[in-house]
Scaffold this active site. Structure first.
Site, PDB file in Angstrom:
ATOM      1  N   ASN A  12      32.267  32.059   7.901  1.00 53.69           N
ATOM      2  CA  ASN A  12      32.595  31.514   6.640  1.00 53.69           C
ATOM      3  C   ASN A  12      33.205  32.560   5.560  1.00 53.69           C
ATOM      4  O   ASN A  12      34.010  32.108   4.807  1.00 53.69           O
ATOM      5  CB  ASN A  12      31.264  30.910   5.867  1.00 53.69           C
ATOM      6  CG  ASN A  12      31.078  29.675   6.494  1.00 53.69           C
ATOM      7  OD1 ASN A  12      31.784  29.044   7.135  1.00 53.69           O
ATOM      8  ND2 ASN A  12      29.927  28.918   5.995  1.00 53.69           N
ATOM      9  N   CYS A  30      28.721  25.667   0.995  1.00 55.42           N
ATOM     10  CA  CYS A  30      28.528  26.862   1.850  1.00 55.42           C
ATOM     11  C   CYS A  30      29.405  28.050   1.630  1.00 55.42           C
ATOM     12  O   CYS A  30      28.486  29.307   1.783  1.00 55.42           O
ATOM     13  CB  CYS A  30      28.534  26.217   3.450  1.00 55.42           C
ATOM     14  SG  CYS A  30      27.305  25.189   4.001  1.00 55.42           S
ATOM     15  N   PHE A  62      35.066  35.355   6.508  1.00 50.44           N
ATOM     16  CA  PHE A  62      36.410  35.520   6.773  1.00 50.44           C
ATOM     17  C   PHE A  62      37.215  34.310   6.301  1.00 50.44           C
ATOM     18  O   PHE A  62      38.356  34.328   5.726  1.00 50.44           O
ATOM     19  CB  PHE A  62      36.715  35.545   8.058  1.00 50.44           C
ATOM     20  CG  PHE A  62      36.536  37.026   8.680  1.00 50.44           C
ATOM     21  CD1 PHE A  62      35.314  37.823   8.100  1.00 50.44           C
ATOM     22  CD2 PHE A  62      37.317  37.531   9.455  1.00 50.44           C
ATOM     23  CE1 PHE A  62      35.241  39.117   8.523  1.00 50.44           C
ATOM     24  CE2 PHE A  62      37.236  38.884   9.912  1.00 50.44           C
ATOM     25  CZ  PHE A  62      36.037  39.607   9.513  1.00 50.44           C
TER      26      PHE A  62
HETATM   27  P1  NAD Z   1      21.938  18.670   3.412  1.00 50.44           P
HETATM   28  O1  NAD Z   1      21.184  18.953   2.130  1.00 50.44           O
HETATM   29  O2  NAD Z   1      22.846  17.549   3.428  1.00 50.44           O
HETATM   30  O3  NAD Z   1      20.679  18.115   4.349  1.00 50.44           O
HETATM   31  C1  NAD Z   1      19.339  18.931   4.507  1.00 50.44           C
HETATM   32  C2  NAD Z   1      18.371  17.766   4.612  1.00 50.44           C
HETATM   33  O4  NAD Z   1      17.060  18.517   5.175  1.00 50.44           O
HETATM   34  C3  NAD Z   1      18.037  16.882   3.479  1.00 50.44           C
HETATM   35  O5  NAD Z   1      18.100  15.747   3.669  1.00 50.44           O
HETATM   36  C4  NAD Z   1      16.539  17.381   3.205  1.00 50.44           C
HETATM   37  O6  NAD Z   1      15.699  16.392   2.631  1.00 50.44           O
HETATM   38  C5  NAD Z   1      16.031  17.925   4.631  1.00 50.44           C
HETATM   39  N1  NAD Z   1      15.011  18.572   4.388  1.00 50.44           N
HETATM   40  C6  NAD Z   1      14.740  19.605   3.682  1.00 50.44           C
HETATM   41  N2  NAD Z   1      13.377  20.096   3.991  1.00 50.44           N
HETATM   42  C7  NAD Z   1      12.639  19.382   4.850  1.00 50.44           C
HETATM   43  C8  NAD Z   1      11.611  19.487   5.766  1.00 50.44           C
HETATM   44  N3  NAD Z   1      10.792  20.189   5.326  1.00 50.44           N
HETATM   45  N4  NAD Z   1      11.419  18.357   6.521  1.00 50.44           N
HETATM   46  C9  NAD Z   1      12.183  17.449   6.990  1.00 50.44           C
HETATM   47  N5  NAD Z   1      13.490  17.514   6.229  1.00 50.44           N
HETATM   48  C10 NAD Z   1      13.790  18.516   5.119  1.00 50.44           C
HETATM   49  O7  NAD Z   1      22.312  20.088   3.982  1.00 50.44           O
HETATM   50  P2  NAD Z   1      23.495  20.281   4.922  1.00 50.44           P
HETATM   51  O8  NAD Z   1      24.927  20.077   4.213  1.00 50.44           O
HETATM   52  O9  NAD Z   1      23.316  19.304   6.415  1.00 50.44           O
HETATM   53  O10 NAD Z   1      23.256  21.664   5.619  1.00 50.44           O
HETATM   54  C11 NAD Z   1      22.399  22.036   6.347  1.00 50.44           C
HETATM   55  C12 NAD Z   1      22.387  23.698   6.769  1.00 50.44           C
HETATM   56  O11 NAD Z   1      23.477  23.577   7.725  1.00 50.44           O
HETATM   57  C13 NAD Z   1      22.630  24.502   5.678  1.00 50.44           C
HETATM   58  O12 NAD Z   1      21.785  25.744   6.169  1.00 50.44           O
HETATM   59  C14 NAD Z   1      23.941  24.648   5.772  1.00 50.44           C
HETATM   60  O13 NAD Z   1      24.383  25.815   5.024  1.00 50.44           O
HETATM   61  C15 NAD Z   1      24.368  24.425   7.178  1.00 50.44           C
HETATM   62  N6  NAD Z   1      25.515  24.111   7.330  1.00 50.44           N
HETATM   63  C16 NAD Z   1      26.225  23.226   6.568  1.00 50.44           C
HETATM   64  C17 NAD Z   1      27.464  22.525   6.946  1.00 50.44           C
HETATM   65  C18 NAD Z   1      27.970  21.264   5.967  1.00 50.44           C
HETATM   66  O14 NAD Z   1      29.213  21.277   6.172  1.00 50.44           O
HETATM   67  N7  NAD Z   1      27.513  21.013   5.166  1.00 50.44           N
HETATM   68  C19 NAD Z   1      28.169  23.212   7.757  1.00 50.44           C
HETATM   69  C20 NAD Z   1      27.607  24.086   8.536  1.00 50.44           C
HETATM   70  C21 NAD Z   1      26.687  24.564   8.333  1.00 50.44           C
HETATM   71  C1  UGA Z   2      33.419  25.261   5.782  1.00 51.35           C
HETATM   72  C2  UGA Z   2      34.042  25.811   7.201  1.00 51.35           C
HETATM   73  O1  UGA Z   2      35.378  25.381   7.354  1.00 51.35           O
HETATM   74  C3  UGA Z   2      33.250  25.225   8.504  1.00 51.35           C
HETATM   75  O2  UGA Z   2      33.558  25.853   9.589  1.00 51.35           O
HETATM   76  C4  UGA Z   2      31.636  25.583   8.140  1.00 51.35           C
HETATM   77  O3  UGA Z   2      30.993  25.051   9.034  1.00 51.35           O
HETATM   78  C5  UGA Z   2      31.242  25.017   6.891  1.00 51.35           C
HETATM   79  O4  UGA Z   2      32.074  25.531   5.680  1.00 51.35           O
HETATM   80  C6  UGA Z   2      29.818  25.265   6.403  1.00 51.35           C
HETATM   81  O5  UGA Z   2      29.293  26.244   6.908  1.00 51.35           O
HETATM   82  O6  UGA Z   2      29.201  24.535   5.601  1.00 51.35           O
HETATM   83  P1  UGA Z   2      33.723  22.992   4.565  1.00 51.35           P
HETATM   84  O7  UGA Z   2      33.111  23.633   3.368  1.00 51.35           O
HETATM   85  O8  UGA Z   2      33.273  21.720   4.786  1.00 51.35           O
HETATM   86  O9  UGA Z   2      33.603  23.896   5.744  1.00 51.35           O
HETATM   87  O10 UGA Z   2      35.356  22.627   4.348  1.00 51.35           O
HETATM   88  P2  UGA Z   2      36.657  23.718   4.266  1.00 51.35           P
HETATM   89  O11 UGA Z   2      37.648  22.996   4.949  1.00 51.35           O
HETATM   90  O12 UGA Z   2      36.267  24.935   4.955  1.00 51.35           O
HETATM   91  O13 UGA Z   2      37.021  23.838   2.835  1.00 51.35           O
HETATM   92  C7  UGA Z   2      36.123  24.627   1.960  1.00 51.35           C
HETATM   93  C8  UGA Z   2      36.963  24.679   0.608  1.00 51.35           C
HETATM   94  O14 UGA Z   2      38.223  25.587   0.919  1.00 51.35           O
HETATM   95  C9  UGA Z   2      37.573  23.508  -0.044  1.00 51.35           C
HETATM   96  O15 UGA Z   2      37.468  23.323  -1.483  1.00 51.35           O
HETATM   97  C10 UGA Z   2      38.868  23.447   0.221  1.00 51.35           C
HETATM   98  O16 UGA Z   2      39.652  22.621  -0.446  1.00 51.35           O
HETATM   99  C11 UGA Z   2      39.140  24.817   0.148  1.00 51.35           C
HETATM  100  N1  UGA Z   2      40.369  25.630   0.577  1.00 51.35           N
HETATM  101  C12 UGA Z   2      40.517  25.458   2.349  1.00 51.35           C
HETATM  102  C13 UGA Z   2      41.379  26.003  -0.086  1.00 51.35           C
HETATM  103  O17 UGA Z   2      41.480  25.816  -1.327  1.00 51.35           O
HETATM  104  N2  UGA Z   2      42.529  26.409   0.922  1.00 51.35           N
HETATM  105  C14 UGA Z   2      42.833  26.348   1.911  1.00 51.35           C
HETATM  106  O18 UGA Z   2      43.781  26.991   2.652  1.00 51.35           O
HETATM  107  C15 UGA Z   2      41.752  25.959   2.880  1.00 51.35           C
END
Ligand code: NAD
Ligand code: UGA
Length: 458
Positions: free
Chosen positions: A223, A275, A225
């Protein structure tokens, strides 16, 4: 029906829901249960109106739900009845105490570990799916292995790399699946069990393994990078605006070097999403914790440039509109942090809307999927912001349009009609460089892209 493997996921969010739906779809021989403490979220997962918008998700859930995919609030039962437990609870930036504003808040994480310990009656594989500071697995192991009753827990790290808006495609055809484990007989066996699940649809060369700390750290570094590339091109966009260069031309030329590559070089209003900022700050905190001040400082600047880019966008608007926005109608096209999602967490649109309101502009927010979230993000501004789904009516009577999210629908609108309905002189600030700037200029707009010379009528 008897299932070969019984899988639980704790946390039914943006990661837990789609990830488990994909596992259920690709592994009909596995039973997958997703639990959450939030009953409304679970009710939504069990309804026709899923709690998150993600292209392709509805279809995936429709074919798997109540077949081998179940959503429930029964956490205790879920822990008892399943052998493989993914944990994908939220790990936001800590807002209090030591490390506030930087470190990851691990309270949900630790609570989950304690619940797993309390309710388990048999040995389990516990998988970190959430993004966590390096060495969290050690804490998890210490909590889980503090009861001497013959039950064993094997902790694996299996970070998620999906991006919102393309989650289903990313899950179906991942660049890689990373599994970190202990290098012990038990650890390697647990790792194989998880690899076997992914092997149902992911080619073996894309399933990679590593030590557990490397796996945890690789997620933060990936993330960092990605975000660094955006801050790099955004920093250059500021220079392009001064030097009358075009950042799109520069990024194309730079990105054609195969060592650099073309992706993630789109200049913008800055990155948002739940994130990037949180994970970089987490990395910065870790570096400081280990006394690596220079390394911390290096990564911290990725976030600083991102803040600068958002503020710069507002200042450019101010400068272009004769240094006052007070009483002027400004229509925001897009509020989601990127296209194809309704998610607004850390969206630059929140910052920009608030700054414009501070300048006493009259703000109209438009977005095809994120209006509900936008309303709650700006709840304290009630009465000062108007929300309007249709971008054309939203712009009516306004002095300026600020395009903040790269939704495809904005490209094909009737700009002649929009121009005629606006206060004059009319401005477009294209924060994503997706519009046909020359055409808008020819219609009569004053056009301000990011990192390119503006097209002005005066
Ligand atoms: P989110 O807030 O959408 O979902 C997390 C869920 O966990 C919530 O619904 C919450 O109610 C639940 N929760 C919290 N404590 C709990 C407990 N004790 N028991 C049961 N449920 C519980 O978060 P998210 O976006 O899904 O992200 C989750 C993790 O994954 C984070 O660490 C995030 O950094 C990582 N991540 C997110 C993304 C993304 O695109 N959103 C991508 C990759 C990694
Ligand atoms: C990012 C990573 O791409 C995922 O690999 C990772 O799993 C995730 O975070 C996470 O850990 O939550 P996400 O945040 O969902 O995914 O979306 P991205 O496509 O990465 O975009 C992130 C932000 O950067 C957005 O606001 C997007 O508009 C912006 N962006 C992206 C730019 O401004 N320029 C670009 O060239 C690309």
């Amino acid at each position: 029906m008897t299932f070969e493997k019984k899988i639980l996921c704790i946390g039914a969010g943006y990661v837990g829901g789609p990830t488990m739906a994909m596992i259920a779809a690709k592994c009909p021989h596995c039973r997958v249960t997703v639990v959450d403490i939030n009953p409304e979220r679970i009710a939504a997962w069990n309804s026709d109106d899923l709690p998150i918008y993600e292209p392709g998700l509805d279809e995936l859930v429709r074919v798997t739900r109540n077949r081998n995919l179940f959503f429930s609030t029964e956490i205790e039962r879920g822990i008892r009845e399943n052998d493989i437990i993914f944990v994908s609870v939220n790990t936001p930036t800590k807002s209090f105490g030591l490390g506030a504003g930087m470190a990851a808040d691990l309270q949900h994480w630790e609570k989950t570990a304690r619940q797993i310990l309390e309710f388990s009656e048999t040995s389990k594989i516990v998988i970190e799916k959430s993004t966590l500071p390096v060495k969290t697995a050690l804490a998890m192991e210490r909590i889980l292995n503090c009861r001497q009753n013959g039950i064993c827990f094997d902790v694996l790290s299996n970070p998620e790399f999906l991006a919102e808006g393309t989650a289903i495609r990313d899950l179906e055809r991942p660049d890689r699946i990373l599994i970190g484990s202990r290098n012990t007989e038990r650890g390697l066996k647990a790792r194989q069990t998880l690899a076997d699940i992914y092997a149902n649809w992911v080619p073996p060369e894309r399933i990679i393994t590593s030590g557990i700390w490397s796996s945890e750290l690789s997620k933060l570094v990936s993330n960092a990078f990605l975000a660094q590339r955006i801050s790099s091109i955004n920093a250059i966009s500021a220079l392009c605006e001064k030097a009358e260069a075009d950042v799109v031309e520069v990024s194309r030329a730079v990105g054609m070097d195969s060592r650099i590559g073309p992706k993630f070089l789109n200049a913008s209003i800055g990155f948002g999403g739940s994130c990037f900022k949180k994970d970089i700050l987490n990395l910065v905190y870790l570096c400081r914790y280990y006394g690596l001040e220079e390394v911390a400082h290096y990564w911290e600047n990725v976030v600083k440039i991102n803040d600068y880019q958002q503020e710069r966008f507002v200042r450019n608007m101010m400068g272009a509109m004769f240094n006052t926005l007070a009483g002027k109608g400004i229509c925001l096209w897009g509020f989601a942090f990127k296209a194809n999602t309704g998610d607004t967490r850390e969206s630059p649109a929140i910052f920009i809307a608030r700054r414009l309101l501070e300048e006493q502009a009259e703000v109209v927010v438009s977005d095809p999927k994120a209006l509900q979230n936008a309303r709650s993000d700006l709840a304290d501004m009630e009465g000062r912001v108007r929300f309007e789904e249709d971008p054309v009516s939203a712009a009516e009577g306004c002095h300026a349009i600020a395009l903040l999210t790269e939704w495809d629908l904005y490209r094909g609108l009737d700009f002649q009609k929009i121009f005629q309905s606006m206060a004059q002189p009319a401005f477009i600030f294209d924060g994503r460089n997706i519009l046909d700037h020359q055409r808008c200029f020819d219609i009569g707009f004053n056009v301000y892209p990011v990192g390119k010379p503006p097209l002005r009528h005066f």
